[in-house]
Scaffold this motif. Structure first.
Motif, short mmCIF file in Angstrom:
data_model
loop_
_atom_site.label_atom_id
_atom_site.label_comp_id
_atom_site.label_asym_id
_atom_site.label_seq_id
_atom_site.Cartn_x
_atom_site.Cartn_y
_atom_site.Cartn_z
N ALA A 1 6.23 -44.10 -37.45
CA ALA A 1 5.28 -43.70 -36.24
C ALA A 1 5.11 -44.79 -35.52
N LYS A 2 4.63 -44.49 -34.27
CA LYS A 2 4.13 -45.75 -33.32
C LYS A 2 2.90 -46.27 -33.71
N ALA A 3 2.63 -47.30 -33.23
CA ALA A 3 1.50 -48.17 -33.93
C ALA A 3 0.34 -47.59 -33.23
N SER A 4 0.33 -46.95 -32.14
CA SER A 4 -0.74 -46.21 -31.30
C SER A 4 -1.13 -44.68 -32.16
N ASP A 5 -0.13 -44.40 -32.98
CA ASP A 5 -0.55 -43.03 -33.90
C ASP A 5 -0.92 -43.55 -35.20
N ALA B 1 12.64 -42.78 -29.47
CA ALA B 1 12.64 -41.60 -28.96
C ALA B 1 12.12 -40.28 -30.00
N SER B 2 12.38 -40.32 -31.07
CA SER B 2 12.15 -39.45 -32.16
C SER B 2 10.51 -39.34 -32.41
N THR B 3 9.76 -40.39 -31.86
CA THR B 3 8.25 -40.33 -32.30
C THR B 3 7.47 -40.16 -31.07
#
Length: 71
Positions: free
Chosen positions: A27-31, A68-70
């Protein structure tokens, strides 16, 4: 990713051996905060292992695919 594991740990003064499933989320850090809360709300352990591991480097094509996937 889900992997069966055998965990050995001390919990409330007792040595424990448990069969568990290790889950890895990308996941992205922001999520992260939202992901952590979602896992915590669904988990039945009093203190589940929820950790964030930041990626310092990686194969550029793979990192682009993850980005791209997240979205």
């Amino acid at each position: 990713q889900a992997m069966p594991i055998s965990s050995h740990f001390v919990w409330k003064g007792e040595v424990m051996r448990e069969s568990e499933t290790l889950l890895l989320f990308k996941a992205k850090a922001s999520d992260y905060a939202a992901l952590q809360e979602t896992i915590r709300a669904a988990h039945d352990y009093e203190t589940p292992e929820i950790i964030r591991l930041d990626v310092a480097a990686g194969l550029p094509a793979y990192l682009a695919w993850i980005a791209a996937s997240t979205r």
